[in-house]
Design an enzyme around this catalytic site. Structure first.
Site, mmCIF file in Angstrom:
data_model
loop_
_atom_site.group_PDB
_atom_site.id
_atom_site.type_symbol
_atom_site.label_atom_id
_atom_site.label_comp_id
_atom_site.label_asym_id
_atom_site.label_seq_id
_atom_site.Cartn_x
_atom_site.Cartn_y
_atom_site.Cartn_z
ATOM 1 N N HIS A 1 23.867 43.095 -10.149
ATOM 2 C CA HIS A 1 23.100 44.067 -10.451
ATOM 3 C C HIS A 1 24.023 45.443 -11.062
ATOM 4 O O HIS A 1 23.527 46.345 -11.482
ATOM 5 C CB HIS A 1 21.968 44.499 -9.483
ATOM 6 C CG HIS A 1 20.934 45.114 -10.001
ATOM 7 N ND1 HIS A 1 20.621 45.821 -11.109
ATOM 8 C CD2 HIS A 1 19.319 44.752 -9.615
ATOM 9 C CE1 HIS A 1 19.344 45.873 -11.381
ATOM 10 N NE2 HIS A 1 18.875 45.122 -10.530
ATOM 11 N N ASP B 1 20.915 44.740 -15.686
ATOM 12 C CA ASP B 1 19.781 45.085 -15.034
ATOM 13 C C ASP B 1 18.728 44.091 -15.506
ATOM 14 O O ASP B 1 19.028 43.298 -16.368
ATOM 15 C CB ASP B 1 19.186 46.414 -15.654
ATOM 16 C CG ASP B 1 20.044 47.505 -15.207
ATOM 17 O OD1 ASP B 1 20.602 48.402 -16.150
ATOM 18 O OD2 ASP B 1 20.427 47.538 -14.049
#
Lengths: 327, 426
Positions: B396, B400
């Site tokens: 992450h 995204d």
């Protein structure tokens, strides 16, 4: 039985063959009146006359060429190259003509010629009087290359060479001429060309060699026997074609093989011996096959310490045998 | 006499460290230059470290299980050279130590004990001799042909089953890896009678370290799409027999999935990138790591230049790499350079998985089992369709949900539209 020197065995063989067969004659530089620079042909011109012991000009190619022509015509010439180092101008005659004429003429012609030449170092002969030339001829089917180590073998093999119906290169170690003596029967005998000879029985290490180095190996073996190391020695006697059967059985005898030559190591005839062992003896080998040979440098040096460095001697052979025995 | 150091060599490009999985020598062993001295694990590949010198092993500094950076000291070796060129390190203290050690080698040198010549092996085989029990008289304790011949002559031949049985279970104590990267030692685990202790070494430890590192450093996010691959299944079933006959190996579904993933990566290069602390590096090459499991380990060899390969080319690469894993012929080079991983979890029946990212890559995609399910079609009808789940774990920090979602949607689209007309095997 009389004990005579290596060179006397040469003379005796020549003399006997000339007496037995009037087609046998000698040609070469200084072989007549001078009796040869090493005296190998001493007394022969007196006994057989200058028609059968011919002094030639200083032309090796002509000595070989005349020999080949006479041999094809039915004679049995014995040509002498004064030093093996000077055989090179005659190599074209020997390889292109003598070795090939039987094949080329489909058996109509053959060349019963013997070419004698003293080779080898250890006599302060420096580069042009010390070379080993056998490897040049040891890849030429049609030729035989004989290199005896003892007076007995010299006489038997030289007589067999003269009687052979094809060309034989007969190489005599010049240092052995007066150094090596041995018993030689006075009667007529020959030894088979192409057969190696076991010079000593043993079961720890096998040494396969030829020429003067046979004696170095015998001396080393003698000494090592006191240490409990038993050496088997095979004298090749003929380096081309090789006696494969004898090589294989000698290698299998101990499984540890030392090959010795005075020639430069790379491309020498012992490399071929090694290949035969590799092909045939894998499951009997107990150690890598070792080669002891001259260094790969252009020539035998003149300076005595450097000549010693180049030459094989009993100490070098002894050390190599001991290393293999301990392996 | 000179003392030389042997250090951890560079065992592959971009390899910075190695873990000693096993020492092959002990102090006092006589070794030749280039003889292997230790087995080392790097990036999940085992390699042997050769000695850089001929001499006697003096002291082993690094223990088994220890991870060393390239250039770190592994052991000392005593060479036969003169003391003058003791280039390395002999201070006064070192010298004194040398002298003490000199008295030691009264112990028998047995470094050649297990080097059998062809002659010895043949004789042992023909006479059913257990060489383990034979004393050698050769150099370094080597058993010579003569030793065997004497033994045969004496009639006192040791047979393989004469050997006293080893004690049933030797308590296996594996030296603890002093790996700095391991965050905490696991809590002490109670061992009850009957439990089996499996020592952790080599590849297993490398897997453990990589997994901990990835989970620890990369914040994992996870998402999944389901894909209708009925067309793909029909297509592949039609051509698979011809393919097998023609190429000699099977055409599985995996190359089709890899092909679709590669197409997706071309359009969304951010998925094909790596986290580098202060920057993100988008990789130009598309090299697909594929997970290949063996009974007790997992390897992730790499299909290099996957974007340049046809489906057949991908199938061939998968087949070759899997073969290398199974026959243990994988090289360090086969393992390097991956930029994205495809994991075929469906091959063992899974329909849902949460893969751990193959660090330092940015994402990993697992292909689950293809199963037949009733599906409501666009026109309101219910049909039996071949469905598959594609699961994506992503770092992450790099990615995204949006870009990952678009990437998956694109892969799904490609897969659902595969047909004989628009997708060539070759």
């Amino acid at each position: 039985m009389a004990v005579i020197s290596y060179i006397d065995a040469v003379t005796q063989a020549l003399k006997e063959e000339m007496a037995l067969d009037e087609n046998v004659f000698i040609l070469g530089e200084d072989v007549g009146v001078r009796g040869g620079v090493f005296r190998a042909t001493a007394g022969l011109i007196e006994e057989f006359g200058e028609n059968r012991v011919m002094d030639t000009p200083l032309t090796e190619s002509a000595i070989a060429g005349v020999g080949i022509g006479a041999a094809m015509y039915g004679m049995r010439p014995v040509a002498e190259m004064q030093f093996a180092d000077f055989i090179l101008p005659a190599v074209n005659q020997i390889i292109s003509e003598a070795a090939k004429i039987r094949y080329r003429s489909n058996n109509d012609w053959h060349v019963p010629l013997t070419i004698r030449a003293p080779y080898g170092g250890g006599v302060h002969g420096a580069l042009y009087h010390s070379q080993s030339v056998e490897a040049i001829f040891a890849n030429v089917p049609g030729l035989k290359v004989v290199m005896p180590s003892t007076p007995y073998d010299v006489k038997g093999l030289l007589k067999a060479s003269i009687r052979d119906n094809d060309p034989v290169i007969f190489l005599e170690h010049k240092r052995a001429y007066r150094l090596i003596k041995g018993e030689v029967p006075e009667d007529d005998y020959t030894l088979p060309i192409g057969k190696a000879d076991v010079k000593r029985e043993g079961d720890d290490v096998t040494v396969i060699t030829y020429g003067l180095a046979v004696h170095f190996a015998l001396q080393a073996a003698e000494k090592l026997e006191n240490e409990g190391i038993s050496t088997h020695i095979l004298d090749l006697r003929t380096v081309y074609p090789l006696d494969k059967e004898a090589i294989i059985s000698a290698a299998k005898k101990t499984g540890k093989v030392l090959l010795v030559t005075e020639d430069n190591k790379e491309g020498s005839v012992i490399g071929e011996v090694s290949a035969i062992i590799a092909e045939e003896c894998l499951f009997d080998l107990d150690a890598p096959v070792k080669r002891l040979a001259g260094p790969d440098i252009p020539a035998m040096p003149y300076a005595p310490p450097m000549e010693k460095f180049f030459m094989i001697n009993p100490e070098k052979v002894e050390k190599a045998i001991r290393e293999l025995a301990e392996f | 006499m000179a003392t030389e150091k042997i250090t951890m060599p560079q065992l592959g490009e971009s390899v910075t460290e190695g873990t000693i999985s096993k020492w092959l020598v002990e102090p006092g062993n006589e070794i030749k230059k280039y003889d292997p001295i230790a087995e080392v694990t790097t990036d999940k590949v085992n390699a042997e470290v050769p000695s850089s010198f001929t001499g006697v092993i003096k002291e082993i500094v690094a223990s088994e299980g220890e991870t060393l950076a390239v250039g770190d000291l592994m052991c000392y070796i005593e060479t036969e050279g003169s003391g003058d060129d003791t280039a390395a390190d002999t201070s006064g203290a070192g010298k004194a130590e040398n002298e003490n050690k000199q008295e030691a080698p009264a112990e028998k040198d047995t470094s050649m004990k297990k080097r059998y010549s062809p002659a010895v092996l043949r004789l042992a085989q023909e006479n059913d001799i257990d060489l383990e029990q034979v004393e050698g008289t050769g150099k370094g304790g080597r058993i010579t042909r003569k030793d065997i011949l004497k033994l045969i002559e004496s009639g006192n031949v040791p047979k393989p089953d004469d050997k006293p049985k080893e004690e049933a279970v030797k308590p296996q104590k594996q030296p603890q890896a002093s790996d700095k990267k391991e965050t905490a030692q696991p809590a002490s685990v109670p061992v009850a009678p009957g439990d089996v202790e499996i020592p952790v070494n080599g590849v297993r430890r490398a897997i453990a370290n990589n997994m901990v590192r990835s989970k620890h450093e990369a914040p994992h996010a996870w998402t999944m799409v389901e894909v209708d691959v009925t067309n793909l299944v029909n297509y592949r079933n039609r051509v698979k027999n011809d393919f097998k006959n023609k190429e000699g190996y099977s055409l599985t579904f995996l190359p089709f999935f890899i092909k679709a993933v590669v197409e997706g990566l071309k359009e969304f290069p951010r998925l094909n990138s790596m986290w580098a602390g202060d920057k993100i590096i988008e990789k130009k090459e598309i090299n697909i790591s594929i997970a290949v499991a063996t009974d007790d380990a997992l390897y992730v060899p790499v299909i290099k230049g996957a974007d340049e390969k046809s489906i057949k080319g991908l199938a061939k690469s998968v087949n070759e790499l899997a073969g290398k894993v199974r026959s243990n012929r994988l090289t360090g080079d086969d393992m390097q350079g991956g930029t994205f991983t495809v994991n075929n979890t469906g091959s063992f029946g899974s329909v849902l998985s949460q893969p751990i990212i193959n660090y330092p890559q940015a994402a990993i995609l697992s292909v689950e089992s293809i199963v037949k399910r009733p599906v409501v079609m666009e026109n309101g009808m219910i049909a039996v369709r071949d469905m598959v789940n594609l699961c994506l774990s992503l770092d992450h920090r790099v990615l995204d949900g949006l870009v990952a979602g678009r990437f998956l949607a694109r892969v799904k689209e490609i897969l659902e539209n595969i047909s004989e007309d628009n997708t060539s095997i070759y």
